[in-house]
Design a protein around this motif. Structure first.
Motif, short mmCIF file in Angstrom:
data_model
loop_
_atom_site.label_atom_id
_atom_site.label_comp_id
_atom_site.label_asym_id
_atom_site.label_seq_id
_atom_site.Cartn_x
_atom_site.Cartn_y
_atom_site.Cartn_z
N ILE A 157 -43.31 44.55 124.28
CA ILE A 157 -42.93 44.08 125.61
C ILE A 157 -44.17 43.60 126.36
CG2 ILE A 157 -41.95 44.79 127.84
CD1 ILE A 157 -40.31 46.87 126.17
N GLY A 158 -45.28 44.32 126.19
CA GLY A 158 -46.52 43.95 126.86
C GLY A 158 -47.05 42.61 126.41
N GLU A 159 -46.85 42.31 125.10
CA GLU A 159 -47.36 41.04 124.56
C GLU A 159 -46.54 39.85 125.02
OE1 GLU A 159 -47.49 41.35 120.36
OE2 GLU A 159 -49.19 42.73 120.39
N GLU A 160 -45.30 40.11 125.45
CA GLU A 160 -44.40 39.01 125.79
C GLU A 160 -44.82 38.37 127.11
OE1 GLU A 160 -41.83 37.83 123.75
OE2 GLU A 160 -42.18 36.29 125.26
N ARG A 161 -44.96 37.04 127.07
CA ARG A 161 -45.42 36.32 128.26
C ARG A 161 -44.28 36.04 129.23
NH1 ARG A 161 -50.38 33.53 127.77
NH2 ARG A 161 -51.81 35.01 126.82
N ASP A 162 -43.11 35.76 128.65
CA ASP A 162 -41.96 35.36 129.46
C ASP A 162 -41.29 36.62 130.05
OD1 ASP A 162 -39.68 34.34 130.52
OD2 ASP A 162 -39.23 33.00 128.84
N PRO A 163 -41.28 36.77 131.37
CA PRO A 163 -40.70 38.00 131.94
C PRO A 163 -39.23 38.19 131.60
CG PRO A 163 -41.15 36.36 133.65
CD PRO A 163 -41.80 35.87 132.40
N ILE A 192 -35.30 41.47 128.37
CA ILE A 192 -34.26 41.61 127.33
C ILE A 192 -34.75 42.53 126.22
CG2 ILE A 192 -32.94 40.35 125.59
CD1 ILE A 192 -33.15 37.91 127.60
N ILE A 193 -36.02 42.35 125.81
CA ILE A 193 -36.54 43.22 124.75
C ILE A 193 -36.60 44.67 125.23
CG2 ILE A 193 -38.58 43.68 123.33
CD1 ILE A 193 -39.02 40.64 123.25
N GLY A 194 -36.95 44.85 126.49
CA GLY A 194 -36.95 46.20 127.07
C GLY A 194 -35.57 46.83 127.03
N ARG A 195 -34.57 46.01 127.35
CA ARG A 195 -33.19 46.50 127.34
C ARG A 195 -32.75 46.85 125.91
NH1 ARG A 195 -29.79 49.42 128.41
NH2 ARG A 195 -27.64 48.88 128.09
N LEU A 196 -33.17 46.03 124.94
CA LEU A 196 -32.81 46.30 123.54
C LEU A 196 -33.47 47.60 123.08
CD1 LEU A 196 -32.97 42.79 121.83
CD2 LEU A 196 -31.00 43.99 122.73
N ALA A 197 -34.73 47.81 123.53
CA ALA A 197 -35.42 49.06 123.18
C ALA A 197 -34.65 50.25 123.74
CB ALA A 197 -36.85 49.02 123.71
#
Lengths: 196, 267
Positions: B239-245, B250-255
Protein backbone atom coordinates in the motif's frame (compact mmCIF):
# COMPACT_ATOMS: atom_id res chain seq x y z
CA UNK A 1 8.88 36.86 -39.30
CA UNK A 2 11.59 35.84 -36.86
CA UNK A 3 8.98 35.51 -34.17
CA UNK A 4 6.92 33.20 -36.39
CA UNK A 5 9.94 31.05 -37.23
CA UNK A 6 10.81 30.83 -33.55
CA UNK A 7 7.27 29.71 -32.83
CA UNK A 8 7.45 27.08 -35.55
CA UNK A 9 10.71 25.65 -34.21
CA UNK A 10 9.36 25.70 -30.67
CA UNK A 11 6.22 23.79 -31.66
CA UNK A 12 8.04 21.19 -33.72
CA UNK A 13 6.24 18.64 -35.87
CA UNK A 14 2.72 17.82 -34.80
CA UNK A 15 2.08 15.03 -37.32
CA UNK A 16 2.50 11.47 -36.06
CA UNK A 17 4.90 9.11 -37.83
CA UNK A 18 2.27 6.41 -37.83
CA UNK A 19 2.48 4.19 -40.91
CA UNK A 20 6.28 4.31 -40.82
CA UNK A 21 6.58 3.89 -37.05
CA UNK A 22 4.30 1.99 -34.68
CA UNK A 23 1.54 4.06 -33.16
CA UNK A 24 1.58 4.21 -29.37
CA UNK A 25 -1.88 3.72 -27.86
CA UNK A 26 -3.08 4.88 -24.48
CA UNK A 27 -3.42 2.63 -21.45
CA UNK A 28 -6.56 0.46 -21.42
CA UNK A 29 -7.05 1.02 -25.16
CA UNK A 30 -9.82 -1.20 -26.44
CA UNK A 31 -8.54 -2.82 -29.62
CA UNK A 32 -9.05 -6.19 -31.24
CA UNK A 33 -10.42 -8.81 -28.81
CA UNK A 34 -7.70 -11.44 -28.53
CA UNK A 35 -9.07 -14.90 -27.82
CA UNK A 36 -6.81 -17.52 -26.26
CA UNK A 37 -8.64 -20.72 -27.17
CA UNK A 38 -6.40 -22.75 -24.81
CA UNK A 39 -7.83 -20.93 -21.77
CA UNK A 40 -11.41 -20.79 -23.09
CA UNK A 41 -13.92 -23.18 -21.52
CA UNK A 42 -16.68 -22.41 -24.08
CA UNK A 43 -19.11 -21.41 -21.33
CA UNK A 44 -20.86 -18.87 -23.63
CA UNK A 45 -20.71 -16.01 -21.09
CA UNK A 46 -19.20 -13.72 -23.76
CA UNK A 47 -21.84 -14.81 -26.26
CA UNK A 48 -24.58 -13.70 -23.90
CA UNK A 49 -22.79 -10.46 -22.99
CA UNK A 50 -21.95 -9.36 -26.56
CA UNK A 51 -24.40 -6.55 -27.45
CA UNK A 52 -23.68 -6.69 -31.19
CA UNK A 53 -23.79 -10.52 -31.48
CA UNK A 54 -20.25 -10.44 -32.84
CA UNK A 55 -19.43 -13.46 -30.70
CA UNK A 56 -21.61 -16.44 -31.42
CA UNK A 57 -21.71 -20.09 -30.51
CA UNK A 58 -23.20 -23.01 -32.32
CA UNK A 59 -23.70 -26.35 -30.67
CA UNK A 60 -23.80 -29.43 -32.85
CA UNK A 61 -24.89 -32.34 -30.67
CA UNK A 62 -24.74 -34.79 -33.57
CA UNK A 63 -21.04 -34.09 -34.15
CA UNK A 64 -20.43 -33.48 -30.43
CA UNK A 65 -18.86 -30.10 -30.97
CA UNK A 66 -19.41 -26.47 -30.08
CA UNK A 67 -18.04 -23.77 -32.36
CA UNK A 68 -17.15 -20.39 -30.93
CA UNK A 69 -16.77 -17.60 -33.45
CA UNK A 70 -16.07 -13.90 -33.43
CA UNK A 71 -16.70 -11.50 -36.27
CA UNK A 72 -14.34 -8.53 -35.93
CA UNK A 73 -16.38 -6.68 -38.52
CA UNK A 74 -19.39 -6.64 -36.22
CA UNK A 75 -17.53 -6.02 -32.96
CA UNK A 76 -18.11 -2.63 -31.34
CA UNK A 77 -15.10 -2.96 -28.97
CA UNK A 78 -17.14 -2.44 -25.79
CA UNK A 79 -15.16 -4.97 -23.73
CA UNK A 80 -18.18 -6.77 -22.24
CA UNK A 81 -16.73 -10.14 -23.29
CA UNK A 82 -13.57 -9.42 -21.35
CA UNK A 83 -15.57 -8.41 -18.26
CA UNK A 84 -17.72 -11.51 -18.30
CA UNK A 85 -15.02 -14.09 -19.06
CA UNK A 86 -14.49 -16.31 -16.00
CA UNK A 87 -11.05 -17.55 -17.08
CA UNK A 88 -9.64 -14.41 -18.70
CA UNK A 89 -9.40 -16.16 -22.08
CA UNK A 90 -10.58 -13.12 -24.04
CA UNK A 91 -8.89 -9.78 -23.65
CA UNK A 92 -8.97 -6.57 -25.67
CA UNK A 93 -5.51 -5.98 -27.11
CA UNK A 94 -3.73 -2.90 -28.44
CA UNK A 95 -4.11 -4.05 -32.03
CA UNK A 96 -6.18 -1.70 -34.17
CA UNK A 97 -4.92 -2.59 -37.67
CA UNK A 98 -7.89 -4.68 -38.71
CA UNK A 99 -8.44 -3.64 -42.33
CA UNK A 100 -8.90 -6.63 -44.65
CA UNK A 101 -9.62 -7.23 -48.30
CA UNK A 102 -11.99 -10.14 -47.91
CA UNK A 103 -14.76 -10.47 -45.38
CA UNK A 104 -13.86 -14.07 -44.50
CA UNK A 105 -10.64 -12.86 -42.87
CA UNK A 106 -12.64 -10.98 -40.26
CA UNK A 107 -13.84 -14.12 -38.50
CA UNK A 108 -12.03 -16.32 -36.06
CA UNK A 109 -13.31 -19.68 -34.88
CA UNK A 110 -12.55 -22.20 -32.18
CA UNK A 111 -14.01 -25.69 -32.07
CA UNK A 112 -14.56 -27.42 -28.74
CA UNK A 113 -15.70 -30.96 -28.02
CA UNK A 114 -18.77 -31.76 -25.94
CA UNK A 115 -18.66 -34.04 -22.91
CA UNK A 116 -21.16 -36.89 -22.53
CA UNK A 117 -23.42 -36.97 -19.50
CA UNK A 118 -22.20 -39.47 -16.89
CA UNK A 119 -25.79 -40.70 -16.47
CA UNK A 120 -27.54 -40.79 -19.86
CA UNK A 121 -24.48 -40.61 -22.14
CA UNK A 122 -25.78 -37.75 -24.30
CA UNK A 123 -23.49 -34.77 -25.05
CA UNK A 124 -24.54 -31.77 -22.93
CA UNK A 125 -21.68 -29.33 -22.20
CA UNK A 126 -18.14 -28.60 -23.42
CA UNK A 127 -15.64 -31.08 -22.01
CA UNK A 128 -13.32 -28.26 -20.92
CA UNK A 129 -16.09 -26.52 -19.00
CA UNK A 130 -17.10 -29.73 -17.19
CA UNK A 131 -13.47 -30.42 -16.35
CA UNK A 132 -12.93 -26.83 -15.13
CA UNK A 133 -16.03 -26.86 -12.91
CA UNK A 134 -15.14 -30.28 -11.48
CA UNK A 135 -11.64 -29.10 -10.54
CA UNK A 136 -12.99 -25.86 -9.09
CA UNK A 137 -15.53 -27.73 -6.95
CA UNK A 138 -13.07 -30.37 -5.77
CA UNK A 139 -10.66 -27.57 -4.81
CA UNK A 140 -13.09 -26.41 -2.12
CA UNK A 141 -14.28 -29.90 -1.12
CA UNK A 142 -13.59 -30.99 2.44
CA UNK A 143 -12.98 -34.69 1.78
CA UNK A 144 -12.02 -36.92 -1.13
CA UNK A 145 -15.48 -38.50 -1.05
CA UNK A 146 -17.19 -35.14 -1.34
CA UNK A 147 -14.86 -34.20 -4.18
CA UNK A 148 -15.79 -37.37 -6.09
CA UNK A 149 -19.47 -36.70 -5.53
CA UNK A 150 -19.16 -33.09 -6.73
CA UNK A 151 -17.20 -34.21 -9.78
CA UNK A 152 -19.99 -36.65 -10.65
CA UNK A 153 -22.61 -33.91 -10.15
CA UNK A 154 -20.72 -31.62 -12.52
CA UNK A 155 -20.55 -34.36 -15.15
CA UNK A 156 -24.31 -35.02 -15.10
CA UNK A 157 -26.65 -33.21 -17.48
CA UNK A 158 -29.47 -30.96 -16.12
CA UNK A 159 -32.20 -33.31 -17.36
CA UNK A 160 -30.68 -36.28 -15.53
CA UNK A 161 -30.16 -34.18 -12.40
CA UNK A 162 -33.81 -33.13 -12.51
CA UNK A 163 -34.97 -36.73 -12.99
CA UNK A 164 -32.82 -37.86 -10.06
CA UNK A 165 -34.17 -35.04 -7.90
CA UNK A 166 -37.76 -35.89 -8.74
CA UNK A 167 -37.11 -39.53 -7.96
CA UNK A 168 -35.44 -38.62 -4.69
CA UNK A 169 -38.16 -36.19 -3.59
CA UNK A 170 -40.96 -38.54 -4.63
CA UNK A 171 -39.33 -41.35 -2.66
CA UNK A 172 -39.14 -39.11 0.38
CA UNK A 173 -42.63 -37.78 -0.02
CA UNK A 174 -44.59 -41.02 -0.52
CA UNK A 175 -44.16 -42.30 3.00
CA UNK A 176 -44.95 -38.94 4.51
CA UNK A 177 -47.95 -38.20 2.26
CA UNK A 178 -49.32 -41.70 2.55
CA UNK A 179 -49.53 -41.22 6.27
CA UNK A 180 -51.39 -37.96 5.79
CA UNK A 181 -53.69 -39.46 3.10
CA UNK A 182 -54.50 -42.53 5.17
CA UNK A 183 -55.35 -40.50 8.20
CA UNK A 184 -57.76 -38.28 6.23
CA UNK A 185 -59.57 -40.56 3.76
CA UNK A 186 -58.51 -43.99 4.80
CA UNK A 187 -56.83 -44.86 1.47
CA UNK A 188 -53.56 -43.65 -0.16
CA UNK A 189 -53.69 -41.09 -2.98
CA UNK A 190 -53.50 -42.78 -6.41
CA UNK A 191 -51.31 -40.37 -8.37
CA UNK A 192 -48.47 -40.57 -5.89
CA UNK A 193 -47.83 -44.19 -6.76
CA UNK A 194 -47.20 -43.39 -10.42
CA UNK A 195 -44.41 -40.87 -9.77
CA UNK A 196 -41.07 -42.21 -10.98
CA UNK B 1 -56.34 -14.43 -39.39
CA UNK B 2 -52.72 -14.22 -38.48
CA UNK B 3 -50.88 -15.95 -41.29
CA UNK B 4 -47.10 -15.74 -40.77
CA UNK B 5 -45.57 -13.55 -43.45
CA UNK B 6 -42.18 -14.31 -44.86
CA UNK B 7 -40.37 -10.95 -44.60
CA UNK B 8 -38.39 -11.75 -47.75
CA UNK B 9 -41.56 -11.58 -49.83
CA UNK B 10 -42.10 -7.99 -48.73
CA UNK B 11 -38.69 -6.79 -49.92
CA UNK B 12 -37.95 -6.24 -53.57
CA UNK B 13 -34.64 -8.08 -53.86
CA UNK B 14 -32.41 -6.44 -56.43
CA UNK B 15 -29.40 -8.11 -57.92
CA UNK B 16 -26.18 -6.71 -56.45
CA UNK B 17 -24.07 -4.49 -58.66
CA UNK B 18 -21.45 -6.47 -60.54
CA UNK B 19 -18.27 -5.25 -62.14
CA UNK B 20 -17.17 -6.36 -65.55
CA UNK B 21 -13.78 -7.95 -66.20
CA UNK B 22 -12.54 -4.91 -68.03
CA UNK B 23 -13.14 -2.70 -65.02
CA UNK B 24 -11.41 -5.27 -62.78
CA UNK B 25 -8.26 -5.17 -64.90
CA UNK B 26 -8.42 -1.35 -64.97
CA UNK B 27 -8.62 -1.36 -61.18
CA UNK B 28 -5.60 -3.65 -60.93
CA UNK B 29 -3.63 -1.36 -63.23
CA UNK B 30 -4.67 1.65 -61.15
CA UNK B 31 -3.57 0.02 -57.89
CA UNK B 32 -0.27 -1.12 -59.37
CA UNK B 33 0.66 2.19 -60.83
CA UNK B 34 -1.10 4.92 -58.90
CA UNK B 35 1.17 7.93 -59.32
CA UNK B 36 -1.16 10.63 -58.18
CA UNK B 37 -3.39 11.58 -55.29
CA UNK B 38 -6.29 9.33 -54.38
CA UNK B 39 -9.47 11.32 -53.99
CA UNK B 40 -11.98 10.09 -51.48
CA UNK B 41 -15.70 10.68 -51.50
CA UNK B 42 -17.50 9.89 -48.29
CA UNK B 43 -20.98 8.34 -48.56
CA UNK B 44 -22.95 8.41 -45.32
CA UNK B 45 -25.50 5.58 -45.52
CA UNK B 46 -27.25 6.22 -42.23
CA UNK B 47 -24.48 6.10 -39.67
CA UNK B 48 -24.28 7.78 -36.29
CA UNK B 49 -21.60 10.28 -37.46
CA UNK B 50 -18.95 8.73 -35.21
CA UNK B 51 -17.19 7.43 -38.33
CA UNK B 52 -17.37 10.87 -39.99
CA UNK B 53 -15.71 12.47 -36.96
CA UNK B 54 -12.87 9.94 -37.17
CA UNK B 55 -12.49 10.49 -40.92
CA UNK B 56 -12.18 14.22 -40.34
CA UNK B 57 -9.71 13.71 -37.50
CA UNK B 58 -7.59 11.57 -39.83
CA UNK B 59 -7.22 14.49 -42.25
CA UNK B 60 -6.24 16.93 -39.48
CA UNK B 61 -2.56 17.93 -39.15
CA UNK B 62 -1.97 15.31 -36.43
CA UNK B 63 -2.68 12.30 -38.64
CA UNK B 64 -2.51 14.17 -41.92
CA UNK B 65 -3.76 11.69 -44.52
CA UNK B 66 -3.10 14.36 -47.15
CA UNK B 67 0.66 13.74 -46.96
CA UNK B 68 -0.12 10.48 -48.82
CA UNK B 69 -2.31 12.36 -51.27
CA UNK B 70 -5.53 11.13 -49.72
CA UNK B 71 -7.94 14.01 -50.09
CA UNK B 72 -11.62 14.19 -49.28
CA UNK B 73 -13.59 15.67 -52.17
CA UNK B 74 -17.13 16.98 -52.33
CA UNK B 75 -18.41 15.14 -55.39
CA UNK B 76 -18.41 11.43 -56.31
CA UNK B 77 -17.52 12.45 -59.89
CA UNK B 78 -14.02 13.38 -58.70
CA UNK B 79 -13.50 10.31 -56.55
CA UNK B 80 -11.19 7.30 -56.86
CA UNK B 81 -12.16 5.87 -53.51
CA UNK B 82 -15.72 5.69 -52.20
CA UNK B 83 -15.97 5.47 -48.43
CA UNK B 84 -19.29 4.00 -47.27
CA UNK B 85 -20.14 4.52 -43.62
CA UNK B 86 -23.26 3.41 -41.78
CA UNK B 87 -25.43 0.32 -41.87
CA UNK B 88 -27.21 1.27 -45.19
CA UNK B 89 -30.70 2.18 -44.13
CA UNK B 90 -33.59 1.57 -46.53
CA UNK B 91 -33.90 5.23 -47.46
CA UNK B 92 -30.14 5.70 -48.02
CA UNK B 93 -29.84 2.75 -50.39
CA UNK B 94 -30.77 4.65 -53.55
CA UNK B 95 -28.57 7.71 -52.80
CA UNK B 96 -25.67 5.33 -52.05
CA UNK B 97 -26.19 3.53 -55.37
CA UNK B 98 -26.41 6.89 -57.18
CA UNK B 99 -23.09 7.95 -55.64
CA UNK B 100 -21.59 4.62 -56.70
CA UNK B 101 -22.84 5.03 -60.26
CA UNK B 102 -21.65 8.64 -60.39
CA UNK B 103 -18.05 7.78 -59.54
CA UNK B 104 -15.90 7.13 -62.59
CA UNK B 105 -14.43 3.65 -63.17
CA UNK B 106 -12.09 2.25 -61.93
CA UNK B 107 -13.17 2.99 -58.38
CA UNK B 108 -12.20 1.46 -55.06
CA UNK B 109 -14.99 0.89 -52.56
CA UNK B 110 -14.08 0.95 -48.89
CA UNK B 111 -16.53 -0.19 -46.24
CA UNK B 112 -15.87 1.86 -43.14
CA UNK B 113 -16.75 1.05 -39.53
CA UNK B 114 -18.52 -1.88 -37.92
CA UNK B 115 -21.85 -0.82 -39.47
CA UNK B 116 -20.42 -0.55 -42.96
CA UNK B 117 -18.66 -3.93 -42.71
CA UNK B 118 -21.49 -6.13 -41.46
CA UNK B 119 -24.23 -3.84 -40.18
CA UNK B 120 -22.55 -3.82 -36.76
CA UNK B 121 -24.83 -3.53 -33.79
CA UNK B 122 -27.73 -2.77 -36.17
CA UNK B 123 -27.18 -5.90 -38.29
CA UNK B 124 -30.62 -7.42 -37.64
CA UNK B 125 -32.67 -4.23 -37.61
CA UNK B 126 -35.75 -4.25 -39.83
CA UNK B 127 -34.86 -1.02 -41.66
CA UNK B 128 -31.22 -1.65 -42.62
CA UNK B 129 -29.54 -3.61 -45.38
CA UNK B 130 -26.80 -4.61 -42.98
CA UNK B 131 -23.52 -3.67 -44.58
CA UNK B 132 -22.23 -2.02 -47.73
CA UNK B 133 -21.44 -5.32 -49.42
CA UNK B 134 -25.16 -6.05 -49.71
CA UNK B 135 -25.57 -3.27 -52.27
CA UNK B 136 -22.17 -2.70 -53.94
CA UNK B 137 -19.00 -4.81 -54.36
CA UNK B 138 -16.51 -3.86 -51.61
CA UNK B 139 -12.72 -3.97 -51.91
CA UNK B 140 -11.56 -3.22 -48.39
CA UNK B 141 -13.25 -3.47 -45.00
CA UNK B 142 -12.10 -1.24 -42.13
CA UNK B 143 -13.74 -2.49 -38.92
CA UNK B 144 -13.92 -0.46 -35.72
CA UNK B 145 -16.62 1.40 -33.89
CA UNK B 146 -15.45 3.90 -35.00
CA UNK B 147 -12.02 3.05 -36.50
CA UNK B 148 -9.32 5.25 -34.96
CA UNK B 149 -7.57 7.70 -37.34
CA UNK B 150 -4.52 5.42 -37.32
CA UNK B 151 -6.73 2.47 -38.29
CA UNK B 152 -8.21 4.63 -41.05
CA UNK B 153 -4.75 5.38 -42.45
CA UNK B 154 -3.85 1.68 -42.25
CA UNK B 155 -7.08 0.85 -44.07
CA UNK B 156 -6.32 3.31 -46.88
CA UNK B 157 -2.81 1.88 -47.17
CA UNK B 158 -4.35 -1.60 -47.54
CA UNK B 159 -6.85 -0.26 -50.10
CA UNK B 160 -4.06 1.29 -52.18
CA UNK B 161 -1.94 -1.86 -51.89
CA UNK B 162 0.85 -0.20 -49.88
CA UNK B 163 0.49 -2.38 -46.78
CA UNK B 164 -0.49 -6.01 -46.32
CA UNK B 165 -3.51 -6.91 -44.22
CA UNK B 166 -2.63 -8.34 -40.82
CA UNK B 167 -5.78 -10.30 -40.02
CA UNK B 168 -6.26 -13.85 -41.31
CA UNK B 169 -9.16 -16.24 -40.86
CA UNK B 170 -8.20 -18.80 -38.24
CA UNK B 171 -9.83 -21.88 -36.78
CA UNK B 172 -8.57 -23.35 -33.55
CA UNK B 173 -9.54 -26.95 -32.92
CA UNK B 174 -9.42 -28.21 -29.35
CA UNK B 175 -6.47 -30.55 -28.87
CA UNK B 176 -6.94 -33.84 -27.02
CA UNK B 177 -6.55 -33.38 -23.28
CA UNK B 178 -6.56 -29.58 -23.49
CA UNK B 179 -7.56 -28.06 -20.14
CA UNK B 180 -8.00 -24.51 -18.95
CA UNK B 181 -5.68 -23.58 -16.09
CA UNK B 182 -7.34 -22.95 -12.74
CA UNK B 183 -6.57 -19.36 -11.68
CA UNK B 184 -4.74 -19.01 -8.35
CA UNK B 185 -5.01 -22.62 -7.14
CA UNK B 186 -3.31 -21.70 -3.83
CA UNK B 187 -6.03 -19.25 -2.81
CA UNK B 188 -9.31 -20.74 -1.51
CA UNK B 189 -12.13 -20.30 -3.99
CA UNK B 190 -14.41 -18.50 -1.51
CA UNK B 191 -11.69 -15.95 -0.71
CA UNK B 192 -10.89 -15.42 -4.38
CA UNK B 193 -14.53 -14.69 -5.14
CA UNK B 194 -14.74 -12.25 -2.22
CA UNK B 195 -11.59 -10.42 -3.32
CA UNK B 196 -12.71 -10.15 -6.94
CA UNK B 197 -16.17 -9.00 -5.94
CA UNK B 198 -14.83 -6.33 -3.58
CA UNK B 199 -12.27 -5.05 -6.10
CA UNK B 200 -14.88 -4.94 -8.85
CA UNK B 201 -17.35 -3.18 -6.59
CA UNK B 202 -14.80 -0.46 -5.90
CA UNK B 203 -13.01 -0.08 -9.24
CA UNK B 204 -15.43 -1.33 -11.89
CA UNK B 205 -15.40 -4.60 -13.76
CA UNK B 206 -12.24 -4.42 -15.78
CA UNK B 207 -9.91 -2.41 -13.55
CA UNK B 208 -11.29 -4.24 -10.51
CA UNK B 209 -10.30 -7.56 -11.99
CA UNK B 210 -6.81 -6.27 -12.83
CA UNK B 211 -6.31 -4.98 -9.28
CA UNK B 212 -7.64 -8.25 -7.80
CA UNK B 213 -5.23 -10.21 -10.02
CA UNK B 214 -2.29 -8.08 -8.87
CA UNK B 215 -3.31 -8.45 -5.26
CA UNK B 216 -3.68 -12.22 -5.50
CA UNK B 217 -0.25 -12.45 -7.15
CA UNK B 218 1.04 -10.58 -4.09
CA UNK B 219 -0.71 -13.03 -1.76
CA UNK B 220 0.71 -16.02 -3.61
CA UNK B 221 4.16 -14.48 -3.62
CA UNK B 222 3.89 -14.32 0.16
CA UNK B 223 2.85 -17.96 0.35
CA UNK B 224 5.80 -19.12 -1.75
CA UNK B 225 8.52 -17.08 -0.05
CA UNK B 226 7.84 -17.03 3.67
CA UNK B 227 10.36 -14.50 4.88
CA UNK B 228 10.71 -12.44 8.00
CA UNK B 229 7.80 -10.27 6.87
CA UNK B 230 4.35 -11.03 8.24
CA UNK B 231 1.39 -10.86 5.88
CA UNK B 232 0.08 -7.57 7.22
CA UNK B 233 3.55 -5.94 6.99
CA UNK B 234 3.78 -7.07 3.41
CA UNK B 235 0.35 -5.56 2.67
CA UNK B 236 1.33 -2.28 4.30
CA UNK B 237 4.46 -2.21 2.17
CA UNK B 238 2.41 -2.75 -1.01
CA UNK B 239 0.00 0.00 0.00
CA UNK B 240 2.88 2.34 0.82
CA UNK B 241 4.49 1.77 -2.57
CA UNK B 242 1.28 2.61 -4.41
CA UNK B 243 1.32 6.11 -5.86
CA UNK B 244 -2.33 6.34 -6.79
CA UNK B 245 -4.41 7.03 -3.64
CA UNK B 246 -7.50 5.38 -5.15
CA UNK B 247 -5.63 2.17 -5.89
CA UNK B 248 -4.02 2.30 -2.45
CA UNK B 249 -7.46 2.49 -0.87
CA UNK B 250 -8.71 -0.50 -2.87
CA UNK B 251 -5.64 -2.57 -2.00
CA UNK B 252 -6.10 -1.59 1.65
CA UNK B 253 -9.69 -2.75 1.50
CA UNK B 254 -8.65 -6.06 -0.10
CA UNK B 255 -6.09 -6.55 2.67
CA UNK B 256 -8.92 -6.04 5.18
CA UNK B 257 -10.98 -8.69 3.39
CA UNK B 258 -8.08 -11.14 3.73
CA UNK B 259 -7.71 -10.36 7.42
CA UNK B 260 -11.46 -10.88 7.89
CA UNK B 261 -11.23 -14.24 6.14
CA UNK B 262 -8.31 -15.26 8.37
CA UNK B 263 -10.32 -14.32 11.47
CA UNK B 264 -13.22 -16.34 10.08
CA UNK B 265 -15.65 -13.43 9.84
CA UNK B 266 -18.33 -13.51 7.17
CA UNK B 267 -19.02 -10.28 5.25
Amino acid sequence: MLKLLKEIFRTGEATVKYPFAPMPVCKDFRGKPEHKAEDCIACAACTVACPANAIQMETDTAAGSRTWSINYGRCVFCGRCEESCPTGAIRLSDDFELAVGSKADLTRKAVFTLADCACCGKPFAPAKEVDYVARLLSQSARSAEEADRLRLTAATCPACKRAQDVHHIAGMGIARQMEAGLSKTGKPAKELETTP
Amino acid sequence: MNVPVDPKTLVAEMSPVSTSEQIATMKKALLKNIQRSAYVYRVDCGGCNGCEIEIFSSITPVFDAERFGIKVVASPRHADILLFTGAVTRSMRMPALRAYEAAPDPKIVVSYGACGCTGGIFHDLYCVWGGTDNIVPVDVYIPGCPPTPAATIHGFAVALGLLEQKLKAETHVEAAGETAALPHPDIPYALRVRLEREARRMAGYRQGRDIAEEFMALLEGHAHTPGSFSLSERMLEAIGEERDPRRAEIIGRLAEVVQQAIRGETP
